[in-house]
Structure formats: C-alpha cells, structure tokens
Design a protein around this motif. Structure first.
Motif, PDB file in Angstrom:
ATOM      1  N   PRO A  40       0.957 -12.833  -0.956  1.00 31.75           N
ATOM      2  CA  PRO A  40       1.676 -11.557  -0.897  1.00 31.75           C
ATOM      3  C   PRO A  40       1.253 -10.764   0.344  1.00 31.75           C
ATOM      4  CG  PRO A  40      -0.095 -11.429  -2.496  1.00 31.75           C
ATOM      5  CD  PRO A  40      -0.037 -12.861  -2.040  1.00 31.75           C
ATOM      6  N   LEU A  41       2.180  -9.983   0.855  1.00 34.14           N
ATOM      7  CA  LEU A  41       1.904  -9.056   1.950  1.00 34.14           C
ATOM      8  C   LEU A  41       1.901  -7.646   1.376  1.00 34.14           C
ATOM      9  CD1 LEU A  41       1.673  -8.443   5.049  1.00 34.14           C
ATOM     10  CD2 LEU A  41       4.179  -8.304   5.057  1.00 34.14           C
ATOM     11  N   GLU A 127       5.494 -12.277  -2.145  1.00 31.65           N
ATOM     12  CA  GLU A 127       6.035 -10.943  -2.412  1.00 31.65           C
ATOM     13  C   GLU A 127       5.628 -10.023  -1.271  1.00 31.65           C
ATOM     14  OE1 GLU A 127       5.869  -9.363  -6.604  1.00 31.65           O
ATOM     15  OE2 GLU A 127       4.341 -10.917  -6.765  1.00 31.65           O
ATOM     16  N   ILE A 128       6.360  -8.941  -1.098  1.00 32.46           N
ATOM     17  CA  ILE A 128       5.891  -7.849  -0.243  1.00 32.46           C
ATOM     18  C   ILE A 128       5.774  -6.625  -1.136  1.00 32.46           C
ATOM     19  CG2 ILE A 128       6.254  -6.413   1.783  1.00 32.46           C
ATOM     20  CD1 ILE A 128       7.864  -8.608   3.049  1.00 32.46           C
ATOM     21  N   HIS A 129       4.561  -6.130  -1.275  1.00 35.80           N
ATOM     22  CA  HIS A 129       4.309  -4.941  -2.082  1.00 35.80           C
ATOM     23  C   HIS A 129       4.281  -3.721  -1.166  1.00 35.80           C
ATOM     24  CE1 HIS A 129       3.270  -7.404  -5.544  1.00 35.80           C
ATOM     25  NE2 HIS A 129       2.428  -8.092  -4.800  1.00 35.80           N
ATOM     26  N   ARG A 195      -5.953  -4.163  -4.959  1.00 40.63           N
ATOM     27  CA  ARG A 195      -6.743  -5.100  -5.767  1.00 40.63           C
ATOM     28  C   ARG A 195      -6.001  -5.563  -7.005  1.00 40.63           C
ATOM     29  NH1 ARG A 195     -11.574  -6.124  -3.836  1.00 40.63           N
ATOM     30  NH2 ARG A 195     -12.667  -4.612  -2.504  1.00 40.63           N
ATOM     31  N   SER A 196      -5.222  -4.681  -7.596  1.00 41.47           N
ATOM     32  CA  SER A 196      -4.499  -5.051  -8.820  1.00 41.47           C
ATOM     33  C   SER A 196      -3.380  -6.051  -8.545  1.00 41.47           C
ATOM     34  CB  SER A 196      -3.904  -3.797  -9.483  1.00 41.47           C
ATOM     35  OG  SER A 196      -2.840  -3.267  -8.721  1.00 41.47           O
ATOM     36  N   ARG A 197      -3.047  -6.256  -7.279  1.00 44.72           N
ATOM     37  CA  ARG A 197      -1.953  -7.150  -6.904  1.00 44.72           C
ATOM     38  C   ARG A 197      -2.409  -8.364  -6.112  1.00 44.72           C
ATOM     39  NH1 ARG A 197      -0.557  -2.182  -7.675  1.00 44.72           N
ATOM     40  NH2 ARG A 197       1.526  -1.627  -8.498  1.00 44.72           N
ATOM     41  N   LEU A 198      -3.706  -8.489  -5.866  1.00 47.74           N
ATOM     42  CA  LEU A 198      -4.228  -9.646  -5.151  1.00 47.74           C
ATOM     43  C   LEU A 198      -4.095 -10.899  -6.003  1.00 47.74           C
ATOM     44  CD1 LEU A 198      -7.494  -8.257  -3.509  1.00 47.74           C
ATOM     45  CD2 LEU A 198      -5.411  -8.960  -2.319  1.00 47.74           C
ATOM     46  N   PRO A 199      -3.796 -12.037  -5.380  1.00 45.38           N
ATOM     47  CA  PRO A 199      -3.718 -13.278  -6.169  1.00 45.38           C
ATOM     48  C   PRO A 199      -5.087 -13.681  -6.698  1.00 45.38           C
ATOM     49  CG  PRO A 199      -3.514 -13.732  -3.809  1.00 45.38           C
ATOM     50  CD  PRO A 199      -3.491 -12.237  -3.956  1.00 45.38           C
ATOM     51  N   ASP A 200      -5.114 -14.334  -7.833  1.00 41.60           N
ATOM     52  CA  ASP A 200      -6.372 -14.783  -8.435  1.00 41.60           C
ATOM     53  C   ASP A 200      -7.007 -15.902  -7.617  1.00 41.60           C
ATOM     54  OD1 ASP A 200      -6.025 -12.978 -10.497  1.00 41.60           O
ATOM     55  OD2 ASP A 200      -4.856 -14.420 -11.697  1.00 41.60           O
TER      56      ASP A 200
END
Length: 200
Positions: A40-41, A127-129, A195-200
């Motif tokens: 994701p970006l 994704e782009i957040h 941080r809540s959207r970072l990949p695991d």
C-alpha cells in the motif's frame, strides 16, 4: 527483475500501461510474467499550510527503518512543474521502486485522489490510503500569507487552496483538522493512522 516496473526483464519492452494481476506483472509484448512487491501507498495530503511539511519530518524519526517518508515538492521543478500528470506518474514510479526494497512509502504533498487513481502506475500498489490534513479557512489564510515572497502565495492562489480544503472535507477521504492541534499531536494521529494500515 529490474527496479523500474514498467520495463519487462525478459524482452526489455517498456509498458505505457502496465498490466498486473495481484503481485504479478505481465508484459503485453512477450507475455513474460514476473512477481513484484505490491504494497500500500500512504498519501499524506491536504492544502498548503495545513501542516504536512511539519509533520513529515516528525514521522521520519518515528518510522525509521520501517517506512520511507518523502516530500513530493522536492521534484516540483523545471519540466515536471509544467506537467502535473507526469509529476504524479514519476512519484508513483519512485514509490513503487522503493517498495521493491520491502518498505512502504508515505508521500507528503498536495494531491487529490483522482490524480493518482487514474494513472497507469496505480496498478503497482495494493491500495492508496489518503489522510488529508486540513485547517480552518482563517488559519490557512494566516499561514499562507505569512510565507516568504518566493513561494508566491497571492490571494487568488490562497482562495484555490481554501476551495481544495473544502473539497477534501467532502471527498470521503480520512480527514484530520490541525487548526488547534500541536504538531506532535498531529504526528501522533498520522502515525497511528499509518500503523493501523501497514501490511502484516
């Protein structure tokens, strides 16, 4: 595999519109398929004066070794300044290359989601957040009027930023109002949001 994801590592063709299915690219010329790192970006956007350039450096220390934080304006010069679409494309290609090193990118700069979402390079990202920093009209006017003359903030340009800020508030992206918020608190919010959207 090369770092420029538009170029086929087999035949060397450069794709005007890359084709990706998940984390696999396909060359439209020779049909070679190769994997790439698709992350994701994170776009930290908002009108000028809302705090992006202040928060960006705070995020670099918080994410050292985990995430790359970049300021879009460093390439806002010369030919790229005359072609906004090319400017956006270059940044997406740059972010995608950095992703091949395994680190997500936070791109700080004034951008509207449609400017990224319609580009061919959009396929490089899962994704782009978007997180938009905004501020009250009076606060934005005051901050922009106080900027040095070389930044060329005249009244019509300030009004354009106010319109963009209003558009962002109603665009559906995540918004954080910095009007009466300290820079460290804004950085806290942005860090938690990323941080809540970072990949695991």
């Amino acid at each position: 595999m090369g770092l420029d994801l538009r170029i086929c590592p087999s035949c060397g063709d450069r794709a005007a519109r890359p084709v990706a299915a998940g984390a696999v690219l396909t060359c439209v010329r020779c049909e070679h398929r190769w994997p790439f790192t698709r992350l994701p970006l994170f776009a930290l956007t908002g009108p000028s004066g809302a705090g992006k350039s202040t928060v960006g450096p705070l995020l670099t220390s918080r994410f050292a070794g985990e995430v790359v934080v970049l300021e879009q304006d460093v390439l806002w010069a010369d030919a790229l300044r005359d072609d906004v679409r090319a400017f956006r494309s270059v940044w997406l290609r740059m972010a995608a290359m950095l992703h091949q090193n395994g680190r997500p990118v936070v791109l700080c700069g004034t951008v509207a989601p449609p400017e990224f979402e319609q580009l061919p390079e959009r396929v490089f990202f899962s994704e782009i957040h978007y997180l938009a920093l905004v501020s009250s009209p009076d606060s934005l006017r005051r901050r922009l009027r106080a900027r040095p003359a070389w930044r060329e903030w005249d009244e019509p340009r300030i009004e354009e930023m106010l319109e963009f800020s209003d558009w962002l508030r109603n665009s559906g992206v995540d918004v954080f109002d910095t009007t009466d918020v300290a820079a460290e608190d804004t950085a806290d919010h942005a860090e938690k949001w990323i941080r809540s959207r970072l990949p695991d």
